[in-house]
Design an enzyme around this catalytic site. Structure first.
Site, PDB file in Angstrom:
ATOM      1  N   CYS A 144      -1.343   5.675   9.372  1.00 36.54           N
ATOM      2  CA  CYS A 144      -1.459   3.933   8.412  1.00 36.54           C
ATOM      3  C   CYS A 144      -2.390   4.695   7.634  1.00 36.54           C
ATOM      4  O   CYS A 144      -2.597   5.805   6.511  1.00 36.54           O
ATOM      5  CB  CYS A 144      -1.994   3.635   9.712  1.00 36.54           C
ATOM      6  SG  CYS A 144      -3.858   3.843  10.896  1.00 36.54           S
ATOM      7  N   ARG A 191       0.791  -1.109  -0.125  1.00 39.18           N
ATOM      8  CA  ARG A 191       0.322   0.175  -0.177  1.00 39.18           C
ATOM      9  C   ARG A 191       0.746   1.300  -0.195  1.00 39.18           C
ATOM     10  O   ARG A 191       0.743   2.287  -0.986  1.00 39.18           O
ATOM     11  CB  ARG A 191      -1.044  -0.360   1.392  1.00 39.18           C
ATOM     12  CG  ARG A 191      -2.124  -0.540   0.848  1.00 39.18           C
ATOM     13  CD  ARG A 191      -2.799  -0.541   2.373  1.00 39.18           C
ATOM     14  NE  ARG A 191      -4.157   0.459   1.946  1.00 39.18           N
ATOM     15  CZ  ARG A 191      -4.244   0.536   3.141  1.00 39.18           C
ATOM     16  NH1 ARG A 191      -4.953  -0.255   4.517  1.00 39.18           N
ATOM     17  NH2 ARG A 191      -5.503   1.549   2.927  1.00 39.18           N
TER      18      ARG A 191
END
Length: 283
Positions: free
Chosen positions: A238, A180
């Site tokens: 995050c 990611r």
């Protein structure tokens, strides 16, 4: 004071004269809803069995506000958060222990919020519920009303501009999975990639196969290899401020203070004007 507690130490404290307030924050990040599958139900898991005396806390409703421009799990309204904590029996003068289903992310979110809003003694059960060797209960406790009133701290929180600055002047750690960070996949947010200058530091690498944190010395070495030294300012983000809280907790175990960008990638990537970097290079 330490940031984590073992299951054996928790069992001992629960039988002592000053047992901690116990919070069950079972939650899982789920992309199943997008495919029409039922989402994880933490309350149902709690009802099926929990550590005796634990009170269930709903991450989505009590540890975060509704999703919006500030991300998928923005800060909760502090008055509502305080009321939820008092209903759960949280008081300023009594220690709190938080646990989840073992991943540690949700428990860390509760730990971070309570610490950031001024509670002096909060710990996370290392390894979560799977580490517990005692009996489980289906009885729902009715704790006495607590007295905790949240007062947000002056430090420990980043907004988007603060995260961008931290990437230039300190170390900004990206706690998401490496793919990611590199922008190879993005199952949830508008675009893949990372904040320019951020360093990939998957929070999954802070724990062993049993879900428990690596020893403090190993964690300190890991963060040193990522550019964190004793005088480095550190920030973490995050996807939506949950797994990032787990990395902040790992840093605390290593003795390193860090700030959390709660909006994280879900906020950052929602604004097309903000720059996005892709690939393994931080820049």
């Amino acid at each position: 004071m330490t940031a984590i507690i073992t299951a054996s130490d928790l069992a001992h404290e629960l039988t002592g004269g000053r047992p901690p307030t116990l919070l069950d924050v079972r939650w899982q990040l789920s992309v199943a809803k997008a495919a029409g599958a039922p989402a994880f139900d933490g309350r149902a898991e709690y009802a099926a069995g929990h550590i005796p005396g634990a009170v269930f806390v709903d991450l989505d409703r009590e540890l975060a506000a509704a999703p919006g421009d500030q991300g998928r799990h923005p800060l909760p309204d502090l008055a509502e958060f305080g009321a939820a904590m008092r209903r759960a029996g949280v008081s300023a003068g009594r220690p709190v222990v938080v646990y989840d289903g073992g991943q540690g992310w949700a428990a860390a979110r509760a730990w971070w919020l309570l610490r950031w809003t001024g509670h002096p003694d909060v710990r996370v059960l290392d390894g979560g519920l799977p580490s517990w060797r005692g009996e489980l209960s289906t009885e729902v406790p009715d704790p006495a009303e607590g007295d905790f009133v949240p007062v947000p701290g002056a430090a420990g929180l980043l907004d988007a501009d603060g995260a961008a600055a931290m990437a230039r002047t300190g170390v900004l750690l990206d706690a998401r999975a490496g793919e990611r960070y590199r922008g190879e996949v993005e199952p949830i947010d508008r675009v893949g990639g990372h904040i320019p200058g951020a360093v990939s530091a998957p929070t999954t690498e802070n724990v062993g196969p049993d879900g428990r944190f690596l020893p403090a010395a190993e964690l300190k070495d890991r963060f040193k290899a990522l550019g964190v030294s004793e005088d480095t300012e550190v920030g973490v983000y995050c996807g939506s401020g949950v797994s990032g809280a787990h990395e902040v907790l790992a840093l605390a175990v290593a003795g390193i203070p860090a700030a959390l960008y709660v909006g994280s990638w879900s906020e950052w990537s929602s604004d097309p004007a903000r720059p996005v970097a892709v690939g393994a290079d931080p820049q």
